[in-house]
Design a protein around this motif. Sequence first.
Motif, PDB file in Angstrom:
ATOM      1  N   VAL A  19       0.839  -1.197   0.000  1.00 55.49           N
ATOM      2  CA  VAL A  19       0.000   0.000   0.000  1.00 55.49           C
ATOM      3  C   VAL A  19       0.878   1.252   0.000  1.00 55.49           C
ATOM      4  O   VAL A  19       0.616   2.213  -0.740  1.00 55.49           O
ATOM      5  CB  VAL A  19      -0.937   0.009   1.235  1.00 55.49           C
ATOM      6  N   ILE A  20       1.918   1.228   0.818  1.00 57.92           N
ATOM      7  CA  ILE A  20       2.851   2.354   0.871  1.00 57.92           C
ATOM      8  C   ILE A  20       3.504   2.576  -0.492  1.00 57.92           C
ATOM      9  O   ILE A  20       3.655   3.711  -0.955  1.00 57.92           O
ATOM     10  CB  ILE A  20       3.928   2.109   1.942  1.00 57.92           C
ATOM     11  N   LEU A  21       3.873   1.471  -1.147  1.00 55.94           N
ATOM     12  CA  LEU A  21       4.507   1.542  -2.463  1.00 55.94           C
ATOM     13  C   LEU A  21       3.626   2.258  -3.479  1.00 55.94           C
ATOM     14  O   LEU A  21       4.121   3.008  -4.329  1.00 55.94           O
ATOM     15  CB  LEU A  21       4.829   0.122  -2.951  1.00 55.94           C
ATOM     16  N   LEU A  49      -8.105  -8.980  -0.172  1.00 58.45           N
ATOM     17  CA  LEU A  49      -7.060  -8.403   0.658  1.00 58.45           C
ATOM     18  C   LEU A  49      -6.325  -9.426   1.517  1.00 58.45           C
ATOM     19  O   LEU A  49      -5.528  -9.053   2.373  1.00 58.45           O
ATOM     20  CB  LEU A  49      -7.662  -7.315   1.567  1.00 58.45           C
ATOM     21  N   ILE A  50      -6.587 -10.709   1.299  1.00 63.02           N
ATOM     22  CA  ILE A  50      -5.902 -11.748   2.056  1.00 63.02           C
ATOM     23  C   ILE A  50      -4.501 -11.942   1.470  1.00 63.02           C
ATOM     24  O   ILE A  50      -4.377 -12.278   0.288  1.00 63.02           O
ATOM     25  CB  ILE A  50      -6.669 -13.083   2.009  1.00 63.02           C
ATOM     26  N   PRO A  51      -3.463 -11.681   2.252  1.00 67.68           N
ATOM     27  CA  PRO A  51      -2.099 -11.786   1.718  1.00 67.68           C
ATOM     28  C   PRO A  51      -1.831 -13.126   1.044  1.00 67.68           C
ATOM     29  O   PRO A  51      -2.271 -14.169   1.511  1.00 67.68           O
ATOM     30  CB  PRO A  51      -1.223 -11.605   2.961  1.00 67.68           C
ATOM     31  N   ILE A  52      -1.156 -13.096  -0.064  1.00 63.92           N
ATOM     32  CA  ILE A  52      -0.721 -14.234  -0.872  1.00 63.92           C
ATOM     33  C   ILE A  52      -1.905 -14.953  -1.525  1.00 63.92           C
ATOM     34  O   ILE A  52      -1.983 -15.039  -2.763  1.00 63.92           O
ATOM     35  CB  ILE A  52       0.115 -15.250  -0.053  1.00 63.92           C
ATOM     36  N   TYR A  73       3.857  -7.189  -5.213  1.00 61.41           N
ATOM     37  CA  TYR A  73       3.055  -7.324  -3.998  1.00 61.41           C
ATOM     38  C   TYR A  73       3.216  -8.714  -3.392  1.00 61.41           C
ATOM     39  O   TYR A  73       3.314  -8.862  -2.177  1.00 61.41           O
ATOM     40  CB  TYR A  73       1.580  -7.043  -4.312  1.00 61.41           C
ATOM     41  N   LEU A  74       3.260  -9.725  -4.241  1.00 60.53           N
ATOM     42  CA  LEU A  74       3.484 -11.091  -3.750  1.00 60.53           C
ATOM     43  C   LEU A  74       4.878 -11.205  -3.161  1.00 60.53           C
ATOM     44  O   LEU A  74       5.067 -11.840  -2.114  1.00 60.53           O
ATOM     45  CB  LEU A  74       3.313 -12.097  -4.895  1.00 60.53           C
ATOM     46  N   PHE A  75       5.854 -10.585  -3.818  1.00 61.83           N
ATOM     47  CA  PHE A  75       7.224 -10.588  -3.312  1.00 61.83           C
ATOM     48  C   PHE A  75       7.292  -9.957  -1.928  1.00 61.83           C
ATOM     49  O   PHE A  75       7.945 -10.496  -1.019  1.00 61.83           O
ATOM     50  CB  PHE A  75       8.133  -9.822  -4.280  1.00 61.83           C
TER      51      PHE A  75
END
Length: 224
Positions: A19-21, A49-52, A73-75
């Motif tokens: 999000v910051i990016l 919004l669930i990570p990965i 984002y995945l990285f």
Amino acid sequence: MGILYIFIIGTVFGSFFGVILDRIPAHESIIFGRSHCNHCDRTLSLRDLIPIFSQIFSKFSCRYCHKKTSLIYLFLEISCGIIFVSGWLGLIDFTQFLFIILSVILSTFDYRYHSFPLVIWIIFTFILLLTSSSVLTDYIWLILSILAGIFDLKIGSGDFLWLFSASLSLTFLQEMIVIQIASILGITYFVIHKKRVEIAFIPFLTTAYISLILYQFIQSYFFK
């Protein structure tokens, strides 16, 4: 179970760094405002919004406009999960943990924008200065950063800022090793891709730093 929990916490932080990016360069609030697709501007639901897992299930694209999303984002999510677990297991100390997190964030900014928000570097480096020691020679990197902003030194001022932060957890010799490894990686990338344009150097510095930490870990645990 504890390791899985720590990994999940790390992925959540990684998602926030994503999000910051997106938002800092767009001058948007990183706290207020719902997450949305950068292409169609549709507000994302909880399932997005669930990570990965959200990215995998959506096949790395927006569910609404079907535009492909960046693997950055995945990285961020996976790498932060691994970093948090490494810190939890004591494989890296707090200074290394904090600096690697900073390096991952700066790497993604450098890769995408060839620059990074100074405020992020200031916040992390301030904490590093409070939790570690520095010597006078470390501040040479800050001087070089200023000179790079004035003159064309063929290396960005942000790279020197990264090196100053790195000096808080490395000896001078280790810094030279990191620079040499990063330079070899950068030259190799340049030759393979045949790009005659500016390349992001912080990702190579970060890779070199992590490689050095990994080498030290292997040496201390398997070659005592």
